[in-house]
Design a protein around this motif. Structure first.
Motif, mmCIF file in Angstrom:
data_model
loop_
_atom_site.group_PDB
_atom_site.id
_atom_site.type_symbol
_atom_site.label_atom_id
_atom_site.label_comp_id
_atom_site.label_asym_id
_atom_site.label_seq_id
_atom_site.Cartn_x
_atom_site.Cartn_y
_atom_site.Cartn_z
ATOM 1 N N TYR A 15 -8.109 13.963 49.270
ATOM 2 C CA TYR A 15 -8.135 15.423 49.136
ATOM 3 C C TYR A 15 -6.962 15.868 48.266
ATOM 4 O O TYR A 15 -5.965 15.151 48.100
ATOM 5 N N GLN A 48 -9.317 20.208 49.574
ATOM 6 C CA GLN A 48 -10.537 20.099 48.780
ATOM 7 C C GLN A 48 -10.798 18.616 48.494
ATOM 8 O O GLN A 48 -9.879 17.882 48.113
ATOM 9 N N PRO A 79 -12.575 25.352 51.503
ATOM 10 C CA PRO A 79 -11.848 24.140 51.871
ATOM 11 C C PRO A 79 -12.528 23.435 53.040
ATOM 12 O O PRO A 79 -13.377 24.009 53.724
ATOM 13 N N ASP A 101 -4.507 19.300 48.343
ATOM 14 C CA ASP A 101 -4.165 20.453 49.175
ATOM 15 C C ASP A 101 -3.828 21.619 48.251
ATOM 16 O O ASP A 101 -2.708 21.768 47.774
#
Length: 763
Positions: A674, A725, A617, A676
């Protein structure tokens, strides 16, 4: 070989021990499923002693039943003799008001078919046909055949249950059209929309204008043919049909046409199966084949392609109307249908605006716009149709000008969702044919059948009275990329069965039952030599990720199918290895296909196996919920071709979907931020889009659904550790679809929508 009688005995033993008998009967092999069906006990046996009683009005249905019995048993029913048992009887009942309704009572002693019209009696026979063994289709004889005891009261939900076939882009033989009609009859479809003319070919003999077929029925190969030839290297169904290729004056020409007598015979063939053939001669646009033969049809005698469409015929010249009326007079002599389709779609009207004759006519008639000029043409033709006792149908573009409320509208442009609503509110009858999901020339995927089955023909925002003007729906098959009869079969079947049940039964809670019945239908389709699309293999992903190794686990819904594979890039064949516990421990590409016992190959699936470690991550500060999105107006050829430059607008979204505020016909959106991820694992993402999309997660390409296409799902995997990510999705809408959907699953669990709480972006 298990006899039919023994098989049915086994089935009824299962029925007797079933705690829910009605659920068992919902799975009787009938598509479309009857309106109501009450189970009985036992079965009726048809043998050499079975008698038949039928009044003269039902001679057609009786003949069809006798044909089936003879094919399955080798003998015919004994006609005219009444027995207390072992009798098939047709009964007239004038109180049955729906012209296609029937009642079917099967007991151990008799079969009674009750109807108010020959059409109803014929539909009852088609129901019996599906209850009979597949051997009635192949001519494989049994001493006797059996039918389960049932009581059916049946009628259609919609009056218009149609199929369309374009024979102008690629041509199809009369024998294929008859086969197409036979399959329609089997599934109780009743309208065959035959698209006879377009830019690429004129397919009907018009005696007053012989050059329409002498010249307009033939062409040299075009770019669509070339695309088909290229695809034929991997799929022989894309081979050009050699029956329709000739060599003349040193040229290779593709085409063909139907004589008037051939079409009259076809009309009679369809009528005998209670199917109405609706001809379409597309005007005022899509007339390049006719204009090449008769240049006087345009405003300036020129014939060319514009930015999108070809030059239309001129609505400001009386010679145009004389031509149109003469053509349609001959068409009406061939086709007795109440309905005649005039097309009226995709008209490039710009040349009309330059014409002095059109300027004069517009001034004289008080016409203020080019769309209204088009409808001046449509209105005059409708008056002509009405004078001949016919009713005009036009594609929904005819609504762009002033249209009469008596014209029938065929809605196809799914990106103009208010068109059918406006038509119904205006008082027009509407036939629903939206590109999504009813363009069967669009490639099918694992969701296509469900999308058709769950389509609601009645749009929102209509009153109950207005909703009655939605008289049904049809599926369209445009053949630019369908060069063979086998390819045509593949594109419409089995999707047509879902449409048939939607329009006849209209009970969406029967979908699970329908999918089970559909599996049973495949053997009948194979016996009828229909090149149907086999059901999708289960467990296939476009990209599959493994960390150390993975066992290939793929199943076919057809238990009789064998799955074979290759790893060297070759296409799977009947001699390729069977898939049995194949283990992947290094990156490779596997091709898979299912084969029926007869050797029929299903779709070829290409699965790319990628080895990954769990992506670490990232650390980010100041993040907020949602994804940042950049919106770009304009046409892009695909997600990989989005130009880099200033966005037309930016916004934050909590979901992956096309925003309701977007109105442009063509655009691109870049979603950035992103996700999560809640835990470590291999994540599968399913991206559905129309047209194009590419998904990257953790800076790894996860799903590539690029290319301009109808709604299509692609899938892929990525190995992720818990945490933030990077997420990037590029989406392109080329015009009309407005479909974008993203789902996920983890470690092989059930899929679901990506939660909104996962999405984050930098503030």
């Amino acid at each position: 070989m298990v006899t039919c009688k023994l098989l049915l005995s086994v089935l009824f033993l299962c029925y007797c021990t079933n705690t829910n008998a009605q659920e068992y009967y919902k799975n009787l092999n009938i598509i479309p499923y009857p309106s109501t069906l009450t189970p009985g006990e036992g079965y009726f046996v048809i043998n050499a002693q079975t008698t038949l009683i039928a009044p003269s009005r039902f001679v057609n249905g009786a003949a069809q039943l006798n044909k089936l019995v003879k094919a399955g048993t080798g003998h015919t029913l004994i006609q005219g003799k009444s027995n207390p048992t072992n009798t098939v009887k047709f009964v007239y009942d004038g109180s049955i008001k729906n012209p296609e309704a029937y009642r079917l009572n099967i007991t151990t002693k008799h079969i009674i078919i009750t109807a108010g019209t020959p059409a109803g009696a014929f539909h009852a026979v088609e129901t019996i046909r599906q209850l009979l063994p597949v051997s009635v289709e192949t001519g494989q004889k049994n001493t006797q055949v059996s039918l389960p005891s049932v009581n059916i009261d049946d009628q259609p939900a919609y009056a218009w249950r149609g199929m369309h076939l374009d024979v102008s882009r690629h041509f199809f033989s009369i024998s294929y059209l008859k086969k197409f009609i036979d399959v329609m009859a089997l599934y109780k479809m009743n309208k065959f929309h035959l698209h006879l003319t377009d830019d690429q070919g004129w397919r009907v003999e018009i005696k007053k204008y012989p050059k329409l077929t002498e010249q307009g029925a033939w062409r040299t190969f075009n770019n669509q043919d070339s695309a088909c030839m290229k695809r034929a290297a991997d799929n022989p169904d894309f081979n050009m049909d050699q029956k329709h290729i000739i060599h003349k004056n040193g040229k290779t020409l593709y085409g063909g046409f139907y004589t008037q007598q051939q079409l009259k015979d076809l009309v009679a063939y369809a009528a005998n199966r209670h199917i109405d053939i609706i001809p379409e001669i597309d005007m005022p646009g899509h007339m390049m084949a006719a204009i090449n033969a008769y240049p006087f049809l345009t405003c300036d005698s020129q014939n060319k392609w514009g930015e999108l469409f070809s030059t239309p015929i001129c609505p400001c010249s009386e010679t145009t109307f004389e031509f149109a009326k003469n053509v349609y007079t001959e068409i009406m002599d061939i086709f007795p249908s109440k309905y005649i389709h005039i097309g009226g779609d995709e008209v490039d009207r710009r040349d009309w605006g330059k014409s002095e004759a059109c300027k004069e006519l517009m001034k004289r008639e008080g016409i203020t716009s080019l769309p209204d000029l088009q409808n001046y043409f449509i209105d005059r033709m409708e008056q002509f149709f009405n004078s001949k006792g016919r009713k005009l149908i036009g594609w929904d573009e005819v609504l762009e000008g002033k249209i009469s409320s008596t014209a029938m509208i065929m809605y196809w442009r799914s990106w103009v969702p208010d068109a059918p609503v406006k038509a119904a509110q205006h008082g027009n009858q509407v036939i629903m044919t939206p590109g999504t999901p009813l363009y069967f020339d669009n490639p099918a995927d694992k969701n296509s059948i469900s999308n058709v089955y769950h389509f609601n023909p009645v749009p929102q925002n209509l009153t109950a009275e207005q909703a009655k003007l939605i008289i049904g729906a049809q599926a369209n098959i445009w053949t630019e990329y369908i060069p063979s009869e086998k390819r045509a079969d593949y594109m419409y079947m089995p999707r047509m069965t879902a449409l048939a049940e939607l329009l006849w039964t209209n009970k969406q809670d029967y979908y699970k039952s329908y999918t089970q019945r559909l599996v049973q239908q495949y053997s009948r389709l194979e016996a009828l030599n229909i090149n149907y699309r086999q059901p999708d293999l289960e467990g296939v992903l476009d990209t599959r990720v493994f960390i150390t190794s993975d066992t290939v686990k793929v199943n076919s819904p057809l238990s009789t199918s064998a799955i074979r594979y290759t790893t060297n890039g070759d296409l799977p064949g009947q001699n390729s290895p069977l898939l049995r516990n194949y283990v992947v421990n290094h990156p490779q590409t596997i091709k898979l296909a299912a084969f029926t016992p007869s050797g029929k190959r299903g779709d070829i699936y290409t699965v790319k196996y990628v080895q990954q470690t769990l992506a670490q991550p990232v650390t980010a500060t100041g993040v907020a919920t949602g994804l940042a999105a950049n919106y770009y107006k304009g046409f892009f050829k695909g997600a990989s071709g989005i130009t880099q430059g200033a966005a037309d607008s930016t916004f934050v979204t909590q979901t992956i979907s096309v925003p309701a505020s977007v109105k442009a016909p063509s655009f691109a959106i870049k979603y950035r931020g992103y996700i999560d991820v809640p835990k470590d694992g291999v994540y599968t993402f399913y991206l559905t889009c129309d047209d194009s999309g590419i998904l990257n997660v953790a800076n790894r390409e996860t799903v590539n659904n690029d290319g301009m296409h109808s709604p299509m799902e692609k899938s892929g995997q990525v190995a992720l550790k818990k945490g933030l990510q990077p997420f990037a999705l590029d989406f392109v809408e080329g015009g009309g679809g407005y479909t974008l959907k993203l789902q996920y699953s983890i470690n092989g669990n059930e899929r679901e929508d990506v939660p909104e709480s996962w999405f984050k972006h930098n503030q």
